[in-house]
Design a protein around this motif. Structure first.
Motif, PDB file in Angstrom:
ATOM      1  N   ARG A  67       0.836  -1.206   0.000  1.00  0.00           N
ATOM      2  CA  ARG A  67       0.000   0.000   0.000  1.00  0.00           C
ATOM      3  C   ARG A  67       0.868   1.252   0.000  1.00  0.00           C
ATOM      4  O   ARG A  67       0.580   2.227  -0.693  1.00  0.00           O
ATOM      5  N   GLU A  68       1.933   1.234   0.783  1.00  0.00           N
ATOM      6  CA  GLU A  68       2.829   2.385   0.853  1.00  0.00           C
ATOM      7  C   GLU A  68       3.521   2.617  -0.497  1.00  0.00           C
ATOM      8  O   GLU A  68       3.631   3.749  -0.960  1.00  0.00           O
ATOM      9  N   GLU A  69       3.979   1.531  -1.123  1.00  0.00           N
ATOM     10  CA  GLU A  69       4.623   1.647  -2.438  1.00  0.00           C
ATOM     11  C   GLU A  69       3.666   2.218  -3.476  1.00  0.00           C
ATOM     12  O   GLU A  69       4.034   3.089  -4.268  1.00  0.00           O
ATOM     13  N   VAL A  70       2.427   1.728  -3.469  1.00  0.00           N
ATOM     14  CA  VAL A  70       1.431   2.223  -4.418  1.00  0.00           C
ATOM     15  C   VAL A  70       1.144   3.698  -4.148  1.00  0.00           C
ATOM     16  O   VAL A  70       1.053   4.506  -5.072  1.00  0.00           O
ATOM     17  N   GLY A  71       1.039   4.066  -2.870  1.00  0.00           N
ATOM     18  CA  GLY A  71       0.813   5.473  -2.525  1.00  0.00           C
ATOM     19  C   GLY A  71       1.951   6.355  -2.990  1.00  0.00           C
ATOM     20  O   GLY A  71       1.725   7.450  -3.522  1.00  0.00           O
ATOM     21  N   ASP A  72       3.193   5.905  -2.802  1.00  0.00           N
ATOM     22  CA  ASP A  72       4.356   6.668  -3.265  1.00  0.00           C
ATOM     23  C   ASP A  72       4.355   6.801  -4.791  1.00  0.00           C
ATOM     24  O   ASP A  72       4.680   7.866  -5.325  1.00  0.00           O
ATOM     25  N   ALA A  73       4.012   5.714  -5.478  1.00  0.00           N
ATOM     26  CA  ALA A  73       3.987   5.750  -6.937  1.00  0.00           C
ATOM     27  C   ALA A  73       2.914   6.718  -7.436  1.00  0.00           C
ATOM     28  O   ALA A  73       3.147   7.487  -8.372  1.00  0.00           O
ATOM     29  N   VAL A  74       1.769   6.702  -6.793  1.00  0.00           N
ATOM     30  CA  VAL A  74       0.692   7.619  -7.183  1.00  0.00           C
ATOM     31  C   VAL A  74       1.116   9.063  -6.926  1.00  0.00           C
ATOM     32  O   VAL A  74       0.883   9.947  -7.754  1.00  0.00           O
ATOM     33  N   ALA A  75       1.768   9.312  -5.791  1.00  0.00           N
ATOM     34  CA  ALA A  75       2.227  10.667  -5.483  1.00  0.00           C
ATOM     35  C   ALA A  75       3.271  11.129  -6.499  1.00  0.00           C
ATOM     36  O   ALA A  75       3.250  12.288  -6.941  1.00  0.00           O
ATOM     37  N   ALA A  76       4.168  10.242  -6.893  1.00  0.00           N
ATOM     38  CA  ALA A  76       5.184  10.596  -7.886  1.00  0.00           C
ATOM     39  C   ALA A  76       4.539  10.908  -9.237  1.00  0.00           C
ATOM     40  O   ALA A  76       4.921  11.873  -9.906  1.00  0.00           O
ATOM     41  N   LEU A  77       3.582  10.102  -9.629  1.00  0.00           N
ATOM     42  CA  LEU A  77       2.896  10.364 -10.894  1.00  0.00           C
ATOM     43  C   LEU A  77       2.121  11.674 -10.839  1.00  0.00           C
ATOM     44  O   LEU A  77       2.110  12.443 -11.800  1.00  0.00           O
ATOM     45  N   ALA A  78       1.477  11.929  -9.717  1.00  0.00           N
ATOM     46  CA  ALA A  78       0.717  13.178  -9.577  1.00  0.00           C
ATOM     47  C   ALA A  78       1.647  14.385  -9.654  1.00  0.00           C
ATOM     48  O   ALA A  78       1.310  15.392 -10.278  1.00  0.00           O
ATOM     49  N   SER A  79       2.819  14.274  -9.049  1.00  0.00           N
ATOM     50  CA  SER A  79       3.755  15.400  -9.091  1.00  0.00           C
ATOM     51  C   SER A  79       4.302  15.601 -10.504  1.00  0.00           C
ATOM     52  O   SER A  79       4.561  16.727 -10.917  1.00  0.00           O
ATOM     53  N   ARG A  80       4.471  14.537 -11.248  1.00  0.00           N
ATOM     54  CA  ARG A  80       4.935  14.662 -12.634  1.00  0.00           C
ATOM     55  C   ARG A  80       3.892  15.314 -13.515  1.00  0.00           C
ATOM     56  O   ARG A  80       4.212  16.015 -14.467  1.00  0.00           O
ATOM     57  N   LEU A  81       2.645  15.080 -13.213  1.00  0.00           N
ATOM     58  CA  LEU A  81       1.571  15.627 -14.032  1.00  0.00           C
ATOM     59  C   LEU A  81       1.190  17.044 -13.618  1.00  0.00           C
ATOM     60  O   LEU A  81       0.459  17.705 -14.343  1.00  0.00           O
ATOM     61  N   ASP A  82       1.675  17.529 -12.479  1.00  0.00           N
ATOM     62  CA  ASP A  82       1.359  18.872 -12.006  1.00  0.00           C
ATOM     63  C   ASP A  82       2.354  19.860 -12.618  1.00  0.00           C
ATOM     64  O   ASP A  82       3.356  20.227 -12.014  1.00  0.00           O
ATOM     65  N   VAL A  83       2.066  20.288 -13.845  1.00  0.00           N
ATOM     66  CA  VAL A  83       2.975  21.135 -14.605  1.00  0.00           C
ATOM     67  C   VAL A  83       3.140  22.490 -13.930  1.00  0.00           C
ATOM     68  O   VAL A  83       4.245  23.027 -13.856  1.00  0.00           O
ATOM     69  N   LYS A  84       2.068  23.051 -13.423  1.00  0.00           N
ATOM     70  CA  LYS A  84       2.124  24.369 -12.799  1.00  0.00           C
ATOM     71  C   LYS A  84       3.090  24.365 -11.618  1.00  0.00           C
ATOM     72  O   LYS A  84       3.906  25.274 -11.467  1.00  0.00           O
ATOM     73  N   ALA A  85       3.039  23.345 -10.801  1.00  0.00           N
ATOM     74  CA  ALA A  85       3.931  23.252  -9.643  1.00  0.00           C
ATOM     75  C   ALA A  85       5.377  23.055 -10.091  1.00  0.00           C
ATOM     76  O   ALA A  85       6.299  23.621  -9.493  1.00  0.00           O
ATOM     77  N   ARG A  86       5.591  22.258 -11.135  1.00  0.00           N
ATOM     78  CA  ARG A  86       6.958  22.034 -11.628  1.00  0.00           C
ATOM     79  C   ARG A  86       7.551  23.318 -12.187  1.00  0.00           C
ATOM     80  O   ARG A  86       8.724  23.629 -11.965  1.00  0.00           O
ATOM     81  N   VAL A  87       6.744  24.109 -12.908  1.00  0.00           N
ATOM     82  CA  VAL A  87       7.226  25.377 -13.455  1.00  0.00           C
ATOM     83  C   VAL A  87       7.558  26.340 -12.321  1.00  0.00           C
ATOM     84  O   VAL A  87       8.593  27.009 -12.348  1.00  0.00           O
ATOM     85  N   ALA A  88       6.701  26.405 -11.312  1.00  0.00           N
ATOM     86  CA  ALA A  88       6.953  27.281 -10.169  1.00  0.00           C
ATOM     87  C   ALA A  88       8.230  26.864  -9.444  1.00  0.00           C
ATOM     88  O   ALA A  88       9.022  27.721  -9.016  1.00  0.00           O
ATOM     89  N   GLU A  89       8.436  25.568  -9.313  1.00  0.00           N
ATOM     90  CA  GLU A  89       9.642  25.059  -8.651  1.00  0.00           C
ATOM     91  C   GLU A  89      10.898  25.444  -9.439  1.00  0.00           C
ATOM     92  O   GLU A  89      11.889  25.905  -8.863  1.00  0.00           O
TER      93      GLU A  89
END
Length: 147
Positions: A67-89
């Protein structure tokens, strides 16, 4: 876990088992061989709880880890898809880098100005010579542009 199928052996094969090769529980076939259909009507809640309690801590830990691995993978995918946050970073990183370079340039300029001031105080003839050379160069450049 227990299946919804009755635990009694009828001694033969029923019509559902003949058609699919697998027994059915209440007319619903299992999803897969290793995942039997459980409807909860054939087993009491206490029996189901007892079966769950029989799971070892190791199996529970394995499930928690998955469950933890799946949660981490989902969080990583969500961060990759959050273009606005990546540009701000990236913008924040670039601004921090520019501020660092400006601070370095200020430090170097202050150090060099101090060194130039010390040199001028120690060797006033050198400073006068450099100033005269710059003045002559300026006059030559201005005359060439006019003429």
């Amino acid at each position: 876990m227990s299946t919804g199928a009755s635990q009694q052996d009828t001694g033969g094969t029923g019509p559902d088992e003949v058609a699919t090769g697998q027994p059915e529980a209440n007319g619903v076939p299992p999803l897969a061989d290793d995942r039997p259909y459980v409807d909860g009507s054939a087993v009491s809640a206490e029996e189901l709880r007892a079966e769950v309690d029989r799971l070892s801590n190791e199996e529970r830990q394995h499930v928690d880890d998955l469950r933890e691995e799946v949660g981490d993978a989902v969080a990583a995918l969500a961060s990759r898809l959050d273009v606005k946050a990546r540009v701000a970073e990236r913008k924040d990183e670039a601004v921090a880098t520019v501020h660092q370079k400006v601070d370095q340039a200020r430090t170097v300029a202050v150090d060099r100005a101090t060194a130039a001031k010390d040199t001028a105080a120690q060797k006033p003839g050198l400073v006068a010579g450099v100033a005269a050379a710059l003045l002559v160069l300026l006059v030559v450049v201005l005359r060439r542009r006019r003429g």
